[in-house]
Design a protein around this motif. Structure first.
Motif, PDB file in Angstrom:
ATOM      1  N   GLY A  50       0.836  -1.199   0.000  1.00  0.00           N
ATOM      2  CA  GLY A  50       0.000   0.000   0.000  1.00  0.00           C
ATOM      3  C   GLY A  50       0.865   1.241   0.000  1.00  0.00           C
ATOM      4  N   PRO A  51       0.287   2.385  -0.375  1.00  0.00           N
ATOM      5  CA  PRO A  51       1.050   3.633  -0.399  1.00  0.00           C
ATOM      6  C   PRO A  51       1.317   4.151   1.008  1.00  0.00           C
ATOM      7  N   GLY A  53       1.219   5.756   4.428  1.00  0.00           N
ATOM      8  CA  GLY A  53       0.076   6.142   5.240  1.00  0.00           C
ATOM      9  C   GLY A  53      -1.161   5.283   5.022  1.00  0.00           C
ATOM     10  N   SER A  54      -1.088   4.333   4.096  1.00  0.00           N
ATOM     11  CA  SER A  54      -2.239   3.461   3.823  1.00  0.00           C
ATOM     12  C   SER A  54      -1.736   2.043   3.564  1.00  0.00           C
ATOM     13  N   ALA A  55      -1.051   1.494   4.558  1.00  0.00           N
ATOM     14  CA  ALA A  55      -0.431   0.173   4.432  1.00  0.00           C
ATOM     15  C   ALA A  55      -1.476  -0.911   4.180  1.00  0.00           C
ATOM     16  N   THR A  56      -1.083  -1.946   3.440  1.00  0.00           N
ATOM     17  CA  THR A  56      -1.953  -3.085   3.172  1.00  0.00           C
ATOM     18  C   THR A  56      -2.050  -3.949   4.420  1.00  0.00           C
ATOM     19  N   PRO A  57      -3.268  -4.155   4.952  1.00  0.00           N
ATOM     20  CA  PRO A  57      -3.419  -5.002   6.149  1.00  0.00           C
ATOM     21  C   PRO A  57      -3.158  -6.475   5.822  1.00  0.00           C
ATOM     22  N   ASN A  72       4.398   1.949  -3.286  1.00  0.00           N
ATOM     23  CA  ASN A  72       3.460   1.069  -2.579  1.00  0.00           C
ATOM     24  C   ASN A  72       4.247   0.006  -1.825  1.00  0.00           C
ATOM     25  N   GLU A  74       4.209  -0.422   1.789  1.00  0.00           N
ATOM     26  CA  GLU A  74       3.831  -0.618   3.184  1.00  0.00           C
ATOM     27  C   GLU A  74       2.838  -1.763   3.396  1.00  0.00           C
ATOM     28  N   TYR A 102       4.633  -2.587   9.365  1.00  0.00           N
ATOM     29  CA  TYR A 102       4.163  -1.881  10.546  1.00  0.00           C
ATOM     30  C   TYR A 102       3.211  -2.799  11.308  1.00  0.00           C
TER      31      TYR A 102
END
Length: 161
Positions: A50-51, A53-57, A72, A74, A102
């Protein structure tokens, strides 16, 4: 009534026999809580990064193929306090882009919220960078890492291959 008593006796007998020290798959004499005499397959799941501040869960799988791309990079693990004992094996499958991991539950400041601890250290970090094999030489020790929740934080380290 006689049938009901017979049925209850049968269920009770089955329950007594089910109370064993271990479960065996393809073995009659398990030596551990779970003893598998055969092969074990783990669920493999792929995730795209993900980009900022919008990490892929990351919410599924055990063996994770992480695919970061430019911009992308994160990924975010679940809050370690909600998944005690959870284990992930993560591999950055990119040869050109690093992946950054994270965790939900992180709170700024050391000792606050969920943190990452390298397996050989008492010093925590807020994120973990998994290197791409840019040199294509196989010499990147963070390309594949294991993450284990202790119920409070994530401990991580190399597989040891």
């Amino acid at each position: 009534m006689k049938n009901i008593v017979s049925l209850l006796c049968l269920i009770f007998t089955f329950c007594l026999n089910a109370q064993v020290d271990g479960v065996g798959i393809n073995t009659q004499d398990p030596k551990s809580t779970l003893d598998i005499n055969g092969n074990l397959s783990l669920k493999v799941v792929g995730y795209n990064g993900g980009p900022g501040g919008s990490a892929t869960p990351i919410d599924d799988g055990i063996y994770l193929n992480l695919s970061p791309t430019s911009g992308n990079i994160e990924f975010i693990l679940p809050d370690a306090t909600t998944v005690p004992g959870r284990i992930y094996i993560a591999r950055n499958i990119s040869d050109s882009v690093d992946a950054v991991i994270y965790s939900f539950g992180f709170v700024a400041g050391q000792g606050n919220g969920v943190e990452f601890f390298p397996g050989d250290s008492r010093v925590s970090v807020k994120s973990v960078t998994m290197a791409a094999d840019i040199g294509n030489d196989g010499g990147d020790p963070t390309k594949t890492l294991v993450f284990v929740s202790d119920g409070s934080n994530w401990t991580y380290g190399q597989l040891g291959f």
